[in-house]
Design a protein around this motif. Sequence first.
Motif, PDB file in Angstrom:
ATOM      1  N   HIS A   1      38.730  46.421  40.831  1.00 52.38           N
ATOM      2  CA  HIS A   1      38.310  47.781  41.158  1.00 52.38           C
ATOM      3  C   HIS A   1      36.845  47.799  41.539  1.00 52.38           C
ATOM      4  O   HIS A   1      36.019  47.106  40.942  1.00 52.38           O
ATOM      5  N   GLN A   2      36.528  48.629  42.515  1.00 55.77           N
ATOM      6  CA  GLN A   2      35.162  48.685  43.029  1.00 55.77           C
ATOM      7  C   GLN A   2      34.142  49.104  41.965  1.00 55.77           C
ATOM      8  O   GLN A   2      32.969  48.720  42.039  1.00 55.77           O
ATOM      9  N   ASP A   3      34.573  49.852  40.969  1.00 58.27           N
ATOM     10  CA  ASP A   3      33.636  50.304  39.945  1.00 58.27           C
ATOM     11  C   ASP A   3      33.064  49.145  39.137  1.00 58.27           C
ATOM     12  O   ASP A   3      32.009  49.285  38.504  1.00 58.27           O
ATOM     13  N   PHE A   4      33.766  48.008  39.112  1.00 63.55           N
ATOM     14  CA  PHE A   4      33.306  46.860  38.332  1.00 63.55           C
ATOM     15  C   PHE A   4      32.870  45.697  39.220  1.00 63.55           C
ATOM     16  O   PHE A   4      32.606  44.597  38.725  1.00 63.55           O
ATOM     17  N   ALA A   5      32.774  45.960  40.515  1.00 69.03           N
ATOM     18  CA  ALA A   5      32.480  44.882  41.463  1.00 69.03           C
ATOM     19  C   ALA A   5      31.097  44.287  41.242  1.00 69.03           C
ATOM     20  O   ALA A   5      30.853  43.120  41.546  1.00 69.03           O
ATOM     21  N   GLY A   6      30.154  45.081  40.708  1.00 72.36           N
ATOM     22  CA  GLY A   6      28.796  44.590  40.539  1.00 72.36           C
ATOM     23  C   GLY A   6      28.540  43.869  39.233  1.00 72.36           C
ATOM     24  O   GLY A   6      27.461  43.296  39.045  1.00 72.36           O
ATOM     25  N   ASP A   7      29.497  43.882  38.328  1.00 72.74           N
ATOM     26  CA  ASP A   7      29.306  43.216  37.039  1.00 72.74           C
ATOM     27  C   ASP A   7      29.154  41.712  37.240  1.00 72.74           C
ATOM     28  O   ASP A   7      29.962  41.070  37.932  1.00 72.74           O
ATOM     29  N   ILE A   8      28.117  41.120  36.639  1.00 74.13           N
ATOM     30  CA  ILE A   8      27.796  39.719  36.873  1.00 74.13           C
ATOM     31  C   ILE A   8      28.933  38.790  36.442  1.00 74.13           C
ATOM     32  O   ILE A   8      29.335  37.889  37.175  1.00 74.13           O
ATOM     33  N   GLY A   9      29.455  39.021  35.234  1.00 73.33           N
ATOM     34  CA  GLY A   9      30.545  38.178  34.742  1.00 73.33           C
ATOM     35  C   GLY A   9      31.799  38.325  35.584  1.00 73.33           C
ATOM     36  O   GLY A   9      32.493  37.344  35.867  1.00 73.33           O
ATOM     37  N   SER A  10      32.079  39.567  35.998  1.00 76.17           N
ATOM     38  CA  SER A  10      33.248  39.809  36.838  1.00 76.17           C
ATOM     39  C   SER A  10      33.095  39.108  38.185  1.00 76.17           C
ATOM     40  O   SER A  10      34.056  38.521  38.704  1.00 76.17           O
ATOM     41  N   ARG A  11      31.886  39.152  38.747  1.00 76.99           N
ATOM     42  CA  ARG A  11      31.656  38.483  40.028  1.00 76.99           C
ATOM     43  C   ARG A  11      31.867  36.973  39.897  1.00 76.99           C
ATOM     44  O   ARG A  11      32.450  36.337  40.776  1.00 76.99           O
ATOM     45  N   TRP A  12      31.384  36.400  38.781  1.00 74.55           N
ATOM     46  CA  TRP A  12      31.546  34.958  38.586  1.00 74.55           C
ATOM     47  C   TRP A  12      33.023  34.596  38.481  1.00 74.55           C
ATOM     48  O   TRP A  12      33.493  33.646  39.132  1.00 74.55           O
ATOM     49  N   MET A  13      33.770  35.350  37.666  1.00 70.41           N
ATOM     50  CA  MET A  13      35.190  35.055  37.475  1.00 70.41           C
ATOM     51  C   MET A  13      35.960  35.270  38.766  1.00 70.41           C
ATOM     52  O   MET A  13      36.855  34.480  39.111  1.00 70.41           O
ATOM     53  N   ARG A  14      35.620  36.312  39.506  1.00 71.35           N
ATOM     54  CA  ARG A  14      36.289  36.591  40.772  1.00 71.35           C
ATOM     55  C   ARG A  14      36.094  35.443  41.753  1.00 71.35           C
ATOM     56  O   ARG A  14      37.041  35.000  42.414  1.00 71.35           O
ATOM     57  N   GLN A  15      34.879  34.939  41.830  1.00 73.31           N
ATOM     58  CA  GLN A  15      34.599  33.834  42.737  1.00 73.31           C
ATOM     59  C   GLN A  15      35.310  32.562  42.288  1.00 73.31           C
ATOM     60  O   GLN A  15      35.815  31.787  43.109  1.00 73.31           O
ATOM     61  N   ALA A  16      35.351  32.349  40.964  1.00 74.63           N
ATOM     62  CA  ALA A  16      36.035  31.161  40.434  1.00 74.63           C
ATOM     63  C   ALA A  16      37.524  31.192  40.787  1.00 74.63           C
ATOM     64  O   ALA A  16      38.090  30.198  41.252  1.00 74.63           O
ATOM     65  N   ILE A  17      38.167  32.342  40.574  1.00 72.54           N
ATOM     66  CA  ILE A  17      39.591  32.469  40.881  1.00 72.54           C
ATOM     67  C   ILE A  17      39.827  32.280  42.378  1.00 72.54           C
ATOM     68  O   ILE A  17      40.742  31.557  42.799  1.00 72.54           O
ATOM     69  N   THR A  18      38.988  32.928  43.175  1.00 74.76           N
ATOM     70  CA  THR A  18      39.152  32.849  44.631  1.00 74.76           C
ATOM     71  C   THR A  18      39.007  31.409  45.126  1.00 74.76           C
ATOM     72  O   THR A  18      39.862  30.901  45.858  1.00 74.76           O
ATOM     73  N   ASP A  19      37.935  30.740  44.715  1.00 77.52           N
ATOM     74  CA  ASP A  19      37.718  29.363  45.162  1.00 77.52           C
ATOM     75  C   ASP A  19      38.839  28.445  44.702  1.00 77.52           C
ATOM     76  O   ASP A  19      39.355  27.621  45.467  1.00 77.52           O
ATOM     77  N   LEU A  20      39.225  28.602  43.441  1.00 83.46           N
ATOM     78  CA  LEU A  20      40.233  27.715  42.863  1.00 83.46           C
ATOM     79  C   LEU A  20      41.589  27.900  43.529  1.00 83.46           C
ATOM     80  O   LEU A  20      42.237  26.934  43.937  1.00 83.46           O
ATOM     81  N   LEU A  21      42.038  29.154  43.665  1.00 83.51           N
ATOM     82  CA  LEU A  21      43.382  29.391  44.164  1.00 83.51           C
ATOM     83  C   LEU A  21      43.458  29.305  45.679  1.00 83.51           C
ATOM     84  O   LEU A  21      44.518  28.947  46.217  1.00 83.51           O
ATOM     85  N   GLN A  22      42.385  29.636  46.388  1.00 82.43           N
ATOM     86  CA  GLN A  22      42.410  29.395  47.837  1.00 82.43           C
ATOM     87  C   GLN A  22      42.489  27.901  48.121  1.00 82.43           C
ATOM     88  O   GLN A  22      43.226  27.470  49.009  1.00 82.43           O
ATOM     89  N   ASP A  23      41.761  27.110  47.351  1.00 81.29           N
ATOM     90  CA  ASP A  23      41.824  25.671  47.512  1.00 81.29           C
ATOM     91  C   ASP A  23      43.196  25.148  47.115  1.00 81.29           C
ATOM     92  O   ASP A  23      43.764  24.271  47.779  1.00 81.29           O
ATOM     93  N   TYR A  24      43.751  25.707  46.037  1.00 78.53           N
ATOM     94  CA  TYR A  24      45.105  25.326  45.600  1.00 78.53           C
ATOM     95  C   TYR A  24      46.128  25.647  46.687  1.00 78.53           C
ATOM     96  O   TYR A  24      47.042  24.876  46.948  1.00 78.53           O
ATOM     97  N   GLY A  25      45.945  26.792  47.357  1.00 79.66           N
ATOM     98  CA  GLY A  25      46.842  27.175  48.424  1.00 79.66           C
ATOM     99  C   GLY A  25      46.775  26.226  49.602  1.00 79.66           C
ATOM    100  O   GLY A  25      47.793  25.916  50.226  1.00 79.66           O
ATOM    101  N   ARG A  26      45.567  25.732  49.910  1.00 79.35           N
ATOM    102  CA  ARG A  26      45.441  24.788  51.030  1.00 79.35           C
ATOM    103  C   ARG A  26      46.073  23.451  50.712  1.00 79.35           C
ATOM    104  O   ARG A  26      46.581  22.768  51.595  1.00 79.35           O
ATOM    105  N   GLN A  27      46.049  23.059  49.424  1.00 84.42           N
ATOM    106  CA  GLN A  27      46.608  21.767  49.031  1.00 84.42           C
ATOM    107  C   GLN A  27      48.124  21.803  48.968  1.00 84.42           C
ATOM    108  O   GLN A  27      48.785  20.784  49.116  1.00 84.42           O
ATOM    109  N   ALA A  28      48.681  22.970  48.707  1.00 80.19           N
ATOM    110  CA  ALA A  28      50.138  23.074  48.488  1.00 80.19           C
ATOM    111  C   ALA A  28      50.931  22.871  49.770  1.00 80.19           C
ATOM    112  O   ALA A  28      50.421  23.048  50.858  1.00 80.19           O
TER     113      ALA A  28
END
Length: 307
Positions: free
Chosen positions: A280-307
């Motif tokens: 949700h956009q209301d929590f987009a600026g939270d530092i911890g949320s941004r870190w976790m969001r980037q971690a999930i995105t990098d990990l699963l986008q890379d996982y998708g390319r490998q699959a």
Amino acid sequence: MTTLANMDLNLLRVFQAIAEEQSLTLAGERLHLSQPAVSYALRRLRAIFNDPLFIRTRTGMQPTPSALELAKPIARALQAVQDALSYAEQFEPSSTTRAFSLSMTDAAEMVFLPPLCEYMREQAPLARIHVEQVPKESIEEALRTGQLDFAIGHLPMLKSSTCHTLLFSETYVCLTRKRPGLPGHQALTVDEFMALSHVQVQSAESSHAQLDDIFRAHGLARPIALDIPHFSVLPSILARSDLAVTVPSRIARLFNANGQFAVYELPIAIPAVEVTLHWHQDFAGDIGSRWMRQAITDLLQDYGRQA
């Protein structure tokens, strides 16, 4: 006239608590305030906005039309203040004990959680991941209220109301136990597909729930021998029967790690589905949320390319 110079931001916190709890008592408990203090704050809010804001009913403190209009800008204002304050805080993945809440189906859990847990063990070993299967009609509210940090899956109905990013696109295949007499080619014909007895998985994943609609649109009514609510039991069932199942290709690869199943392309075109990460956009600026969001995105986008 009320301005920032003479406005107590704590009054807005009281407004938000009453709006969400619909109770002065519960709002007070949430904010660690006495009920008289909450009542006094509500009187000040009513004077500021020249409106009753909340009306006492049998079911609780119901917001007036003006309160409903005010709820979103007040929530955004409070989040903006919290975001500004958070810049002074340090978020260190290696030492954080924060809990991150995610919604995903059982199929997504099987595919996504192992690599995500491995990543978190290495990068944020003290953090906690809380996973729950929230009904799709409730996900938007759960993200908006902070009950959930993220939702992962094929969730097209959320695109207009949440921030999101594409992780990968998914296709479907047919899986059955290897045995004599099976077709030796890569793709099943319609007759070969219809000759099999099928398992139907009643998954909450919207794309999987649409499979039968797609089959029917092509004039195919699969002969269903078994209905089950989850994917996890499928390998054991398929290994001890001649049943077949249509599953996402990544689930098929996971189940077929030891090569005991035959994997076929479907006889009709099933559109690839987008697997997306939502927040949700209301929590987009939270530092911890941004870190976790980037971690999930990098990990699963890379996982998708490998699959």
